[in-house]
Write a protein that holds these residues in place. Structure first.
Motif, PDB file in Angstrom:
ATOM      1  N   UNK A   1      -0.630  -7.066  32.263  1.00 36.42           N
ATOM      2  CA  UNK A   1      -0.346  -5.665  31.929  1.00 36.42           C
ATOM      3  C   UNK A   1       0.477  -5.550  30.641  1.00 36.42           C
ATOM      4  N   UNK A   2       1.053  -6.675  30.209  1.00 34.31           N
ATOM      5  CA  UNK A   2       1.809  -6.700  28.953  1.00 34.31           C
ATOM      6  C   UNK A   2       0.875  -6.435  27.751  1.00 34.31           C
ATOM      7  N   UNK A   3      -0.455  -6.564  28.003  1.00 38.24           N
ATOM      8  CA  UNK A   3      -1.441  -6.312  26.947  1.00 38.24           C
ATOM      9  C   UNK A   3      -1.444  -4.884  26.441  1.00 38.24           C
ATOM     10  N   UNK A   4      -0.687  -4.004  27.077  1.00 39.43           N
ATOM     11  CA  UNK A   4      -0.527  -2.635  26.546  1.00 39.43           C
ATOM     12  C   UNK A   4      -0.025  -2.688  25.113  1.00 39.43           C
ATOM     13  N   UNK A   5       0.910  -3.635  24.863  1.00 41.21           N
ATOM     14  CA  UNK A   5       1.474  -3.738  23.507  1.00 41.21           C
ATOM     15  C   UNK A   5       1.428  -5.151  22.920  1.00 41.21           C
ATOM     16  N   UNK A   6       1.269  -6.197  23.759  1.00 46.31           N
ATOM     17  CA  UNK A   6       1.293  -7.552  23.202  1.00 46.31           C
ATOM     18  C   UNK A   6       0.468  -8.482  24.089  1.00 46.31           C
TER      19      UNK A   6
END
Ligand SMILES: O=C(O)C1=C[C@@H](OP(=O)(O)O)[C@@H](O)[C@H](O)C1
Ligand SMILES: C=C(OP(=O)(O)O)C(=O)O
Length: 428
Positions: free
Chosen positions: A411-416
């Motif tokens: 879920x960190x793929x929202x920004x990185x």
């Protein structure tokens, strides 16, 4: 609060093997990237956006602009964005995901087209505040059908432009409402004059970012106390470079304080409107050494972290990572000014109080923040509530606590999207 299913994948946050000595490159700023994409879509000619963020939120913004009649193409690490021209001429749908910037910045653009556009996204975005913005957009002439929900899903019916003019706005739940009106203002027939009602908006640096980027694209925004104005303008900025994301840098900066040693972030701008630039003074206040040179920011841990009283109203998005660090402080801390975090990706105050306490810290929610009383921590399951910054907070805890099992790290793929790989590399 709702809890994600227990079956989600987990990532055991690695313990720091010793003092750090690392250089970490972080991707482009989400806030600058998504403003640049919007302003480029409103410009009179194509814009080459250099080194933008490529992440879920950035892709959602590009997808939204495409649905609204715009175009873009990747050129290596850059993105060429083409103007919307007439806006959407066919019925379309904009997918919001859980991106506040997409949900708040794009509905006004649908009002410039001539077809109905429906907006909806993740379950979480339906709970995030947007009603005051929809009211202000109606005052500016937008035809919005939200079935009285004041939340997605809603439809904006374009009638070939928006009159704009004077609107009242309560932006106390999110600075993004004000930014949304100002970013679209140059495309309204009469521009826009926003009179703030309600409390002071949070995230002042993001408002300064909006004003600065409007100016860079050739508009002339004005501010007089609680009143903002931007007149109709033909925007243009053929070449725009995006800064590294200083809020994404936060967990790496904080890692030097938590684990000791030095972490360097190359490309840290000498001057920035990003809230993450506050990390330099925050680290100093928390007893660490932070030095900005021509090569970037260098942060060295001192081995001691005093408890602190921090008002993070202006820089709310730093809260999860700072709260994690304060669990290692030598004394109790209080974070205040961040009641609006209850309307972020998740209710961040509840999530932080629950998850930090579950690992042994004494963390209590207050009306507008958190009280943190450090205590010996232990490993365990760290829920992340589909919130990228909770993954980053879990990583910080794991530096000193074996067995922190971070839920749904993707879920960190929202920004990185490359966060866990960069974290592992920092520790190797
Ligand atoms: O305009 C922006 O790019 C942002 C503004 C802030 O929102 P709020 O004012 O809702 O906190 C911030 O927290 C968010 O991550 C990005
Ligand atoms: C609040 C945040 O995001 P959004 O842009 O979705 O509001 C954030 O990134 O911390």
């Amino acid at each position: 609060m709702s809890q994600p299913p227990a079956s989600q994948p987990t990532w055991t946050a690695p313990v720091a093997p010793g003092p750090l000595d690392a250089t970490v490159r972080v991707p482009g700023s989400k806030s600058i990237t998504n403003r640049a994409f919007v302003l480029a879509a409103l410009a009179a000619e194509p814009t080459l956006v250099r080194a933008p963020l490529d992440s879920r939120d950035a892709r959602l913004m590009l997808g939204a602009l495409e649905a609204l009649g715009g175009g873009w193409e990747r050129r290596g690490e850059d993105v060429l964005v083409r103007p919307l021209v007439h806006g959407s001429t066919e019925p379309a749908s904009v997918v919001l995901g859980n991106a506040g910037t997409v949900a708040r910045f794009t509905p006004a653009l649908a009002g410039l087209g001539s077809a109905p556009v429906t907006f909806d996204g993740d379950e979480a975005i339906r709970r995030r505040p947007i009603a005051p913005l929809l009211s202000a957009l109606r005052e500016a002439g937008a035809d919005i059908d939200d079935a009285g929900r004041g939340a997605p899903p809603f439809t904006v019916r374009g009638h070939g432009g928006l009159p704009g003019g004077k609107v009242d706005l309560d932006s106390s739940a999110s600075s993004q409402f004000l930014s949304a009106l100002l970013l679209a203002g140059p495309a309204f027939d009469a521009g826009v004059t926003v009179r703030l009602t309600g409390g002071t908006p949070p995230s002042e640096p993001h408002i300064a970012m909006t004003l600065g980027m409007l100016t860079r694209f050739g508009a002339s925004p004005e501010r007089d106390g609680a009143e903002f104005h931007v007149g109709p303008a033909a925007l243009s900025c053929p070449d725009f470079a995006v800064e590294p994301d200083l809020s994404t840098a936060a967990p790496f900066v904080v890692a030097a304080a938590a684990a000791g040693g030095t972490v360097r972030i190359p490309g840290w701008p000498e001057y920035s409107t990003q809230p993450g630039d506050w990390l330099r003074s925050l680290m100093a206040e928390l007893g660490q050494r932070a030095e900005l040179t021509a090569d970037g920011l260098s942060v060295t841990g001192t081995g001691e972290i005093p408890g602190a009283r921090l008002d993070l109203h202006e820089v709310g998005e730093l809260t999860p990572v700072i709260a994690a660090l304060l669990c290692f402080a030598d004394g109790p801390s209080v974070i205040s000014g961040v009641a609006h975090l209850r309307g972020h990706e998740t209710d961040r105050l509840a999530a932080l109080a629950t998850e930090l306490s579950a690992l042994g810290a004494g963390v209590r929610e207050t009306a507008d923040g958190l009280e943190i009383t450090p205590a010996p921590l232990h490993g365990g399951h760290f829920r992340t509530y589909d919130d990228h910054r909770l993954v980053m907070a879990g990583a910080v805890l794991g530096l000193r606590v074996p067995g922190v099992s971070v839920e749904n790290p993707a879920t960190v793929g929202k920004t990185f999207p490359g966060f866990t790989a960069a974290w592992d590399a920092m520790l190797s």
